[in-house]
Design an enzyme around this catalytic site. Structure first.
Site, PDB file in Angstrom:
ATOM      1  N   ARG A 181       1.039  -1.266   0.006  1.00  0.00           N
ATOM      2  CA  ARG A 181       0.056   0.092   0.074  1.00  0.00           C
ATOM      3  C   ARG A 181       0.969   1.169  -0.034  1.00  0.00           C
ATOM      4  NH1 ARG A 181      -2.312   3.535  -0.803  1.00  0.00           N
ATOM      5  NH2 ARG A 181      -4.351   4.385  -0.285  1.00  0.00           N
ATOM      6  N   CYS A 195      -3.191  -4.722   2.407  1.00  0.00           N
ATOM      7  CA  CYS A 195      -3.778  -5.591   3.455  1.00  0.00           C
ATOM      8  C   CYS A 195      -5.277  -5.664   3.409  1.00  0.00           C
ATOM      9  CB  CYS A 195      -3.198  -5.054   5.001  1.00  0.00           C
ATOM     10  SG  CYS A 195      -3.908  -3.168   5.279  1.00  0.00           S
ATOM     11  N   ARG A 200      -8.957   1.034   1.301  1.00  0.00           N
ATOM     12  CA  ARG A 200      -7.983   1.917   1.340  1.00  0.00           C
ATOM     13  C   ARG A 200      -7.918   2.876   0.216  1.00  0.00           C
ATOM     14  NH1 ARG A 200      -4.596  -0.255   5.247  1.00  0.00           N
ATOM     15  NH2 ARG A 200      -3.352   1.747   5.519  1.00  0.00           N
ATOM     16  N   ASP A 222      -3.276   0.496  14.989  1.00  0.00           N
ATOM     17  CA  ASP A 222      -2.450  -0.716  14.783  1.00  0.00           C
ATOM     18  C   ASP A 222      -1.991  -1.308  16.189  1.00  0.00           C
ATOM     19  OD1 ASP A 222      -2.449  -0.279  12.129  1.00  0.00           O
ATOM     20  OD2 ASP A 222      -0.338   0.242  11.829  1.00  0.00           O
TER      21      ASP A 222
END
Length: 429
Positions: free
Chosen positions: A94, A119, A124, A315
């Site tokens: 990404r 991912c 995204r 995260d």
């Protein structure tokens, strides 16, 4: 894809240093393309995404020297990039989206397929990146592919972002650093890895004000020079090692120079019963009570919310969830960044965890679970592999995490580092 075999119930003990931050090194690598002067980076993590970027650089004709053991990378790009290789972007990761601004500034044109995936964290979108480039003068041709051209040096722009996107902020920084005049981004992301890129661009010759805030002012330079920068330690890895040490019943010390970024992160893990001793340059997890800190408002469920920095990082939610499965009380986790990022929680039931996914953003983990070893399957999300490992390592017996390979994209020598701390964990192909 490789699996992780975990024999849990063994305490981890010892001292360890985290690796360099994946989310910092990749935009810093993109920034190297803004100059044909030599750039030197230290504390570079040995991860697959870095290798893919360097393969792309070599195809462009760049001179690359990477000592993985010493974690030192030296790169020098040619004045004229190899035009035949420019469109061979490493789009399977990404972060490749951040190559757009440097390539346009250096080459003036770039075409690529919009199906760039990295991912499984929901959708995204690339729209904010393209919108920023167009504001700075890039023209987009009609068609299914993204076909961008940039004629001449861009002029400064003032942009108010719809939301605080890390990578879109980095795209802004990269193109504004060579624009004529002073550009301003309001609602900028301020994560430590964004700050690392800001400091690198300053060393290269741009002027960046407001570093660490939601409003960045960038005065561009007609040309940028080289840099010698250290990639900052990964705060995600600092928290991961501490969580693994605590839930295993051990005592792990993490040495790092980024502990100034850790107070809120440590406070949230302390809500889950982890105990810490913070000293200059090091933090030690000293125990785990398993008790969840109750809110003073009795009617509320304890919660940990993740949102853009300086909130608790999204995260780190999987790691916190991995701790919570062994707690005595209930906890709600709220991901305000990604939709659908907690669908993997269904795998926790295989460990004997009782939890409820309230909606695409909120998960409740109930306390007092009777945990058991299990075979679970990880989605293609780096930190979820770690969250499942934190659950497995606290459970006596053998567990297996299928499709655990993505962890190598952010955590070099992950199993080996944990083995040195006393874990019984191995890779299985």
């Amino acid at each position: 894809m490789a699996n992780l075999v975990v024999n849990g119930g063994r305490p981890l003990s010892g001292t360890i240093r985290p690796n360099g931050n994946k989310n910092a090194v990749l935009p810093m690598l993109c920034a190297t393309l803004l100059t044909d002067a030599p750039v030197r980076l230290t504390n570079v993590p040995d991860i697959t995404d870095v290798d893919k970027f360097l393969d792309y650089f070599r195809a462009l004709g760049s001179a690359v020297s990477y000592d993985k053991a010493a974690q030192i990378l030296e790169v020098r790009h040619p004045t004229a990039l190899n035009a035949d290789a420019i469109e061979q972007l490493p789009l399977r990761i990404r972060s490749a989206i951040m190559l757009l601004a440097p390539i346009l500034l250096r080459h003036g044109r770039l075409r690529f397929d919009v199906d760039a995936k990295g991912c499984a964290l929901g959708i995204r979108e690339i729209d904010p990146h393209i919108a920023i480039l167009r504001r700075f003068g890039a023209e987009q041709a009609a068609g299914d592919e993204i076909d961008l051209t940039l004629a001449g040096r861009p002029s400064a722009q003032a942009i108010w972002a719809e939301y605080a996107s890390v990578t879109a902020t980095e795209t802004f920084l990269l193109i504004a650093s060579m624009a004529e005049g002073t550009s301003v981004l309001t609602n900028a992301a301020s994560e430590p890895h964004v700050q690392a890129l800001c400091h690198m661009l300053v060393e290269m010759g741009a002027t960046v004000e407001g570093i660490g805030t939601s409003r960045l002012s960038v005065t561009g330079a007609a040309s940028l020079g080289g840099a010698d920068r250290r990639v900052p330690d990964d705060h995600h890895e600092v928290a991961t090692f501490l969580a693994l040490g605590g839930v295993s019943g051990g005592r792990v010390t993490v040495e790092s120079d980024i502990l100034g970024e850790m107070p809120l992160i440590l406070d949230q893990f302390a809500k889950l019963g982890l105990q810490f001793d913070v000293q200059p340059g090091a933090v030690t997890v000293t125990g785990w009570t398993r008790d969840v800190t109750p809110p003073l408002t009795a009617q509320m469920t304890p919660k940990i919310e993740a949102a853009p920095w300086p909130y608790f990082p999204a995260d780190l939610l999987p790691q916190a969830i991995g701790v919570a499965v062994g707690c005595t009380g209930d906890v709600m986790f709220w991901n305000k960044v990604y939709e659908g990022a907690m669908g993997w929680s269904a795998e926790l039931a295989k460990f004997g965890v009782r939890c409820h996914l309230s909606d695409p953003h909120r998960l409740i983990v109930f306390g007092g679970n009777r945990l058991k070893p299990a075979e679970v399957e990880a989605p293609y999300i780096i930190r979820v592999v770690v969250g499942l490992l934190i659950a497995a390592i606290q459970i006596p017996g053998q567990s297996r995490i299928l499709n655990a390979g993505p962890v190598k994209r952010a955590h070099p020598n992950f199993a080996e580092n944990l083995t040195r701390l006393g874990a019984d964990i191995t890779w299985e192909n």
